[in-house]
Design a protein around this motif. Structure first.
Motif, mmCIF file in Angstrom:
data_model
loop_
_atom_site.group_PDB
_atom_site.id
_atom_site.type_symbol
_atom_site.label_atom_id
_atom_site.label_comp_id
_atom_site.label_asym_id
_atom_site.label_seq_id
_atom_site.Cartn_x
_atom_site.Cartn_y
_atom_site.Cartn_z
ATOM 1 N N GLU A 50 5.999 -2.067 -18.902
ATOM 2 C CA GLU A 50 4.174 -2.295 -19.221
ATOM 3 C C GLU A 50 3.339 -1.026 -18.197
ATOM 4 O OE1 GLU A 50 2.776 -4.071 -21.234
ATOM 5 O OE2 GLU A 50 0.790 -4.509 -20.256
ATOM 6 N N PHE A 53 3.922 2.161 -20.206
ATOM 7 C CA PHE A 53 2.283 2.412 -21.836
ATOM 8 C C PHE A 53 0.843 2.622 -21.556
ATOM 9 C CE2 PHE A 53 0.194 -0.748 -24.004
ATOM 10 C CZ PHE A 53 0.666 0.545 -25.561
ATOM 11 N N GLY A 64 -3.993 -6.003 -13.694
ATOM 12 C CA GLY A 64 -4.206 -7.568 -14.492
ATOM 13 C C GLY A 64 -2.874 -8.219 -14.068
ATOM 14 N N LEU A 335 11.490 -24.898 -16.784
ATOM 15 C CA LEU A 335 10.619 -24.530 -17.028
ATOM 16 C C LEU A 335 11.012 -23.876 -19.266
ATOM 17 C CD1 LEU A 335 9.831 -20.862 -14.929
ATOM 18 C CD2 LEU A 335 8.886 -23.231 -15.814
ATOM 19 N N SER B 360 7.065 -21.160 -18.550
ATOM 20 C CA SER B 360 7.207 -19.614 -17.988
ATOM 21 C C SER B 360 6.241 -18.959 -19.170
ATOM 22 C CB SER B 360 7.961 -19.737 -17.458
ATOM 23 O OG SER B 360 8.941 -18.812 -18.613
ATOM 24 N N LYS B 389 -0.750 -13.185 -18.275
ATOM 25 C CA LYS B 389 -1.078 -11.932 -18.705
ATOM 26 C C LYS B 389 0.106 -11.216 -19.958
ATOM 27 C CE LYS B 389 3.455 -11.632 -15.412
ATOM 28 N NZ LYS B 389 4.335 -11.314 -14.005
ATOM 29 N N GLY B 390 -0.596 -10.906 -20.215
ATOM 30 C CA GLY B 390 -0.068 -10.313 -21.695
ATOM 31 C C GLY B 390 0.697 -9.007 -21.323
ATOM 32 N N TRP B 391 2.032 -9.026 -22.642
ATOM 33 C CA TRP B 391 2.354 -7.191 -22.551
ATOM 34 C C TRP B 391 1.776 -7.240 -23.591
ATOM 35 C CZ3 TRP B 391 5.381 -7.792 -18.479
ATOM 36 C CH2 TRP B 391 6.274 -8.454 -17.096
ATOM 37 N N MET B 392 1.173 -5.736 -23.148
ATOM 38 C CA MET B 392 0.242 -5.317 -24.230
ATOM 39 C C MET B 392 1.871 -4.003 -25.048
ATOM 40 S SD MET B 392 -2.242 -5.881 -24.202
ATOM 41 C CE MET B 392 -2.353 -8.062 -23.038
ATOM 42 N N SER B 393 2.609 -3.801 -23.389
ATOM 43 C CA SER B 393 3.275 -2.743 -24.401
ATOM 44 C C SER B 393 4.061 -3.612 -26.010
ATOM 45 C CB SER B 393 4.058 -2.078 -23.414
ATOM 46 O OG SER B 393 5.252 -3.671 -22.508
ATOM 47 N N GLU B 394 4.391 -4.676 -25.918
ATOM 48 C CA GLU B 394 5.146 -5.683 -26.704
ATOM 49 C C GLU B 394 4.231 -6.059 -27.616
ATOM 50 O OE1 GLU B 394 7.696 -8.289 -24.406
ATOM 51 O OE2 GLU B 394 7.824 -6.411 -23.319
ATOM 52 N N LEU B 415 -6.472 -0.840 -28.578
ATOM 53 C CA LEU B 415 -6.385 -2.134 -27.790
ATOM 54 C C LEU B 415 -7.649 -1.748 -27.249
ATOM 55 C CD1 LEU B 415 -5.187 -4.457 -27.076
ATOM 56 C CD2 LEU B 415 -3.234 -3.465 -26.255
ATOM 57 N N TYR B 417 -8.379 -2.596 -23.539
ATOM 58 C CA TYR B 417 -7.258 -4.340 -22.520
ATOM 59 C C TYR B 417 -8.182 -3.987 -21.329
ATOM 60 C CZ TYR B 417 -3.491 -5.912 -19.146
ATOM 61 O OH TYR B 417 -2.389 -6.467 -19.063
ATOM 62 N N PRO B 419 -8.182 -6.234 -17.897
ATOM 63 C CA PRO B 419 -7.298 -7.079 -17.294
ATOM 64 C C PRO B 419 -7.762 -7.809 -16.245
ATOM 65 C CG PRO B 419 -6.472 -4.945 -16.493
ATOM 66 C CD PRO B 419 -7.484 -4.431 -17.386
ATOM 67 N N SER B 420 -7.538 -8.580 -15.699
ATOM 68 C CA SER B 420 -8.228 -9.675 -14.833
ATOM 69 C C SER B 420 -7.290 -9.401 -13.620
ATOM 70 C CB SER B 420 -7.763 -11.310 -14.423
ATOM 71 O OG SER B 420 -5.854 -11.351 -14.902
ATOM 72 N N PRO B 447 2.788 -11.403 -26.967
ATOM 73 C CA PRO B 447 3.778 -11.773 -25.464
ATOM 74 C C PRO B 447 3.070 -12.347 -24.947
ATOM 75 C CG PRO B 447 4.821 -9.952 -26.652
ATOM 76 C CD PRO B 447 3.579 -9.732 -26.945
ATOM 77 N N TYR B 448 3.085 -13.295 -23.857
ATOM 78 C CA TYR B 448 2.586 -12.966 -22.688
ATOM 79 C C TYR B 448 3.760 -14.077 -21.815
ATOM 80 C CZ TYR B 448 1.903 -18.036 -24.107
ATOM 81 O OH TYR B 448 1.934 -19.349 -24.848
ATOM 82 N N LEU B 451 1.591 -17.022 -14.899
ATOM 83 C CA LEU B 451 1.763 -16.845 -13.300
ATOM 84 C C LEU B 451 1.719 -18.389 -12.787
ATOM 85 C CD1 LEU B 451 -0.680 -14.094 -12.365
ATOM 86 C CD2 LEU B 451 1.575 -13.980 -13.102
#
Lengths: 391, 581
Positions: A50, A53, A64, A335, B360, B389-394, B415, B417, B419-420, B447-448, B451
């Motif tokens: 990630e 990327f 993030g 979980l 999770s 938290k998002g997975w930007m690569s996916e 896209l 993005y 982020p926080s 996908p995310y 936390l």
């Protein structure tokens, strides 16, 4: 049939280790990448991808809360294809380092046992399959220890600087590695360490300003990401009262560092001291994974004199087997299926952590016992003479 | 070009109004939906001038607008502000419409958006303070939480999604605060009525001022939109309030859909509000031949609604002929209403759900269906709290049907993005620029992970979960609602609906055991103390041994008392133990 030479045996071990890994990668390419036991937010391959990327897109990967890696990783993986082969090679290098440590220390052992113990340790094998970057760091760390053993001090200092830069805690191994050297040798090792560490930090700052420090070192030191792992920190700091947080952060970090001085003073052999402190780090670091314990177990394999003096190796192994089953089970109960709560996984990490703590203490006492036995052996010849005189 | 003409057409009455005195317009729109329901929309629009007086103390002179609404906005340099509350769920499939008639309504819960002027010379934080101040003031007015709970919760990247509704030379900052947990409820209706000049006493608002009636409806939306006078271009201001509800026309026991104003509101058509400049009832006629109304409408209009040309009947209440009367509508020869087996879908529909929703992590799956004949350009936007938290690569975009009509990079053009900043309360916002192929469903997967947050950061009802704001699809290629010559009956771009919302999502967080803090602290510290104690013992103890061979010689196989004590006490003990250091 001609007897296999130790070199051949080592080659067979390494080849078998590589073959098993390649086969596993072919069968289960990605199934283990998200296991919390094998990867922490600081070593997860998913986070690394990630970050690379986002960096490639031109964004700052350190925002993030996803990417906590040192900028070195960005530099490497922006140019290098993150193929599974890299992790196989890292394990291979780690095994080679261990076999060199073993052959240097004990002339009668030809090093293939230590390599085999490392390559076929399930913790190491599974971490390799999970493509946890802990595997890469462990190989570098083992070369730092190997360099000290073979008196290649420049290599030792460089490797230790690299791995300390990425995960901080190995910096605690610098005092034991410096122990027992002449002042000139000390200057070489410490100088190499300081130069490499400073260069990497300066290079990072040049590219990213100071923005990389907070997400990388800051996360390790302040434990701001509380994703569950096998360590003792995450649940403790999830449940901690806000006004005590800083205090206990200080206590936990100091507790890890506090053993360096007494161990270095009390244990004569610098490699014994390194082994003990590595055990302390892998048990008490803020984001441990099973790979940390695996590298400790691998190093322990190079010390047959210590393993022979352990008081409860069977108990330790059995408890590790127990937690090996318990950890994924209770994690999924909490979980994935949602039938358990956080205490389930916490209980498993407690058993795991307590067992690691007991194992470290066992190693310390084994070192003591070994020293004692050596003195006794030395005195036996003298005493034989004495006894004859009395009679 | 056509868009520009459309924009000018929209602005024309308002520019004209800004030159004259304050004006008030009200309208009630009835829209029978194909699934036996009726959408009821009240709209109240007030135009006001920007005069602030020339005395020593600035004062505003508004004859029709409540100062409690305008003063906080003036004080805080607001250029535009929009507040909406929604409760209930709009069914895109059954209604055949992508959303309610009130286009300003958000997707679910509360939502506050606005453009604020950056005052010259003021510190950069001043505009943020202004935003918090104005949302707090209006939150008090509407009896709702409108302000961000923490400053980090303000989203500033939605300026392109909700552009200012008029050209301005001023330097503006956009603010957006979603409150998905803030549902429309009875407390929000009374302040809304109080803001209207007619106060719910006369005019169409008299029909609305019945909480017992209107709050029992299924889907409900309320909102206001204020555009403040712009001194730089000398244009006046306007504010618009709307209230929309969806009523089930079919009785619980079954029957026909025949209905009337009296049946809906238990009141006949009220007296016209004397200050109103216009007051109309509109009915968007369903596309069925057997639909009848009584009395007949005064005039008839045509309007494009979600890509379909619809006929709108208009009754003007200003002539007074309808006061005290009833307005009835029914479907001729309809016995029991049967739910239609096949429903015509809206040109664009969107849904969002979670795949593999573990505690999770998981994956957001957004399905955007384009039923039209044209390829469309759109932006899909999301806002997440900081612990998602998002997975930007996916992230992936694909067309559902077997044949893929383009690669992922063609479908997902860009896209953005933002982020926080965990662990600080903040928001992540994402804008996906999408190409929607004709007659196809685009599937966007994100996908995310969630936390693990500290136990003090959880909300009091942590086990319930936390709502995620609606996703917004913004269409970039609309051509407006007005009728143009040579347009055919179905043309998917003919619509005024710029934003299409998904529903809210309830996300459960991985929760710790809230009763455990003391236990965890005590147990973890115990393990640490055990380790420390054993290490300290092992490292500080002097190790000795008892030489049994020597003892055998001296004591004939017996270890002497002194030697045993020495073994226990270490080298300081008396006896014949060997000291080894």
């Amino acid at each position: 049939m001609q007897q296999l030479t130790p070199t051949h045996k080592l080659a067979v071990c390494l080849a078998a280790g590589v073959a098993v890994r390649l086969a596993c990668f072919a069968i289960w390419p990605e199934s283990l990448q998200r296991r919390p036991e094998l990867t922490s937010p600081l070593t997860s391959f998913r986070s690394l991808q990630e970050g690379v990327f986002l960096f490639g897109k031109g964004d700052n990967p350190y925002t993030g809360g996803v990417f906590y890696y040192s900028p070195i990783y960005l530099a490497i993986f922006s140019h290098l294809q993150a193929s599974p082969l890299l992790w196989v090679i890292a394990d291979l290098m780690g095994a080679l380092a261990l076999s060199r440590i073993d052959t240097t220390r004990c002339s009668d052992d030809k090093g293939y046992k230590a390599a085999a113990l490392y390559l076929f340790n399930p913790y190491i094998l599974l971490s390799c399959l999970a493509r946890s970057t802990a595997g890469l760091e462990n190989a570098v760390l083992l070369w730092a220890i190997c360099g000290r053993t073979t008196n290649d001090l420049l290599l030792s200092g460089t490797c230790l600087a690299f791995v300390s830069h990425t995960s901080i805690y190995p910096i605690l191994l610098l005092p034991p590695l410096l122990k027992g050297l002449s002042s000139r040798q000390r200057a070489i090792l410490a100088g190499a360490f300081a130069v490499v560490f400073g260069t990497i930090a300066a290079g990072n700052t040049l590219v990213f300003g100071s923005s990389w420090i907070r997400p990388t070192w800051g996360t390790i030191l302040t434990v701001s990401d509380l994703t569950p792992n096998v360590g003792m920190w995450w649940y403790f700091f999830t449940e901690m009262f806000d006004h005590f947080r800083q205090f206990f952060l200080g206590v936990f970090q100091l507790h890890t560092a506090i053993y360096v001085l007494p161990v270095c003073l009390r244990i004569e052999d610098p490699l014994h001291a390194t082994l003990i402190l590595l055990g302390v780090i892998s048990t008490w670091k803020s984001y441990p994974t099973l790979a940390d314990l695996g590298v400790w177990a691998g190093l322990l394999g190079c010390f047959p004199e210590i393993t022979a003096n352990l008081r409860h190796p069977l108990f330790t192994l059995a408890t590790y087997l127990h937690t090996f089953i318990l950890l994924p089970l209770l994690h999924s109960l909490w979980l994935l299926t949602g039938t358990g709560n956080a205490n389930f996984f916490y209980a498993a990490t407690m058993v795991h952590g307590l067992n690691s703590a007991l194992a470290v203490v066992d190693v310390v006492t084994a070192v003591m016992r070994f020293r004692l036995k050596k003195v006794v052996q030395w005195k036996d010849t003298y005493k034989a003479v004495q006894i004859t005189a009395i009679e | 070009m056509t868009r520009l003409i459309y924009l000018l057409g929209l602005l024309a009455p308002w520019v004209a109004a800004s030159l004259s005195a304050d004006e008030f317009h009200e309208a009630l729109t009835l829209h029978p939906l194909p699934d036996g329901k009726l959408s009821v929309l009240f709209e109240f629009t007030t135009y006001f001038s920007g005069s602030t007086g020339h005395g020593r103390t600035p004062e505003s002179h508004h004859s029709l607008t409540s100062p409690s609404l305008l003063l906080p906005l003036q004080q805080n340099n607001v250029s535009e502000l929009s507040i909406s509350f929604v409760s209930g769920q709009w069914d895109q499939h059954r209604s055949g419409q992508a959303g309610p008639l009130s286009y300003g309504s958000g997707g679910g819960g509360g939502e506050t958006r606005g453009w604020l002027r950056n005052s010259k010379g003021a510190s950069p934080g001043k505009v943020n303070e202004n935003w918090v101040a104005v949302t707090n003031a209006l939150g008090g007015l509407f009896c709702a939480t409108l302000a961000p709970a923490k400053e980090g919760e303000v989203v500033k990247t939605f300026g392109d999604i909700y552009p200012p509704s008029r050209e301005t030379k001023q330097n503006l900052t956009h603010f957006h605060v979603p409150h998905p947990e803030q549902l429309l409820c009875a407390e929000n209706l009374t302040p809304f009525l109080a803001l209207l000049p007619s106060k719910g006493v006369s005019g169409l608002s008299h029909l609305l001022a019945q909480p017992g009636v209107v709050l029992s409806w299924g889907f409900k939306a309320e909102g206001i939109e204020v555009i403040m006078p712009d001194p730089s271009t000398a244009t006046g201001g306007l504010w618009k309030g709307w209230w929309e509800g969806v009523v089930d026309l079919v009785p619980v026991t079954g029957g026909s859909r025949a209905s009337s104003i009296e049946k809906l509101f238990r009141r006949s058509i009220p007296r016209v509000f004397p200050e109103a400049s216009s007051s109309v009832i509109r009915l968007i006629t369903p596309e069925q031949d057997n639909f009848r109304m009584e009395p007949q409408a005064g005039s008839r209009e045509e309007q494009w609604l979600d890509g379909r040309k619809r006929e709108v009947m208009v009754w003007d209440l200003m002539d007074g002929g309808l006061v005290g009367q009833d307005l009835r509508f029914w479907w001729e020869n309809e016995g029991d209403f049967g739910h239609p087996l096949k429903l015509e879908s809206s040109p664009i529909s969107i849904s969002r759900r979670m795949a593999a929703p573990y505690a999770s992590d998981g994956t957001f799956v957004i399905r955007i269906t384009n039923n039209g004949d044209d390829q469309r350009d759109a932006v899909y936007s999301e806002v997440w709290p900081w612990w998602v938290k998002g997975w930007m690569s996916e992230v992936s975009a694909a067309v559902e049907s077997g044949e893929t009509e383009g690669s992922s990079s063609e479908l997902l053009r860009h896209l953005a993005y933002h982020p926080s900043y965990p662990p600080h309360p903040s928001t992540t916002s994402l804008h996906f620029s999408l190409t929607l192929p004709a007659h196809a469903t685009l599937i966007l997967t994100i996908p995310y992970s969630k936390l693990t947050i500290k136990y003090t950061e959880h909300r009091p009802d942590a086990e319930r979960g936390v709502e995620l704001p609606s996703g917004v699809l913004t269409l970039l290629d609309l051509e407006g609602e007005s009728d143009f010559p040579n347009s055919t009956v179905i043309q998917s771009r003919r619509s005024g609906r710029t934003h299409i919302y998904t529903t809210r999502l309830l996300l459960d967080l991985p929760t710790p055991d809230f009763s455990m803090p003391y236990n965890v602290i005590i147990m973890s510290c115990t393990v640490m103390a055990v380790f420390f104690g054993m290490m300290q013992g092992a490292l500080s103890r002097q190790w000795g041994y008892v030489d049994t061979a020597m003892e055998r010689l001296r004591g004939r196989g017996k270890v002497t008392e002194g030697a045993r004590r020495g073994a226990e006490m270490g080298p300081e003990g008396e006896g014949d133990t060997e000291k080894i250091s």
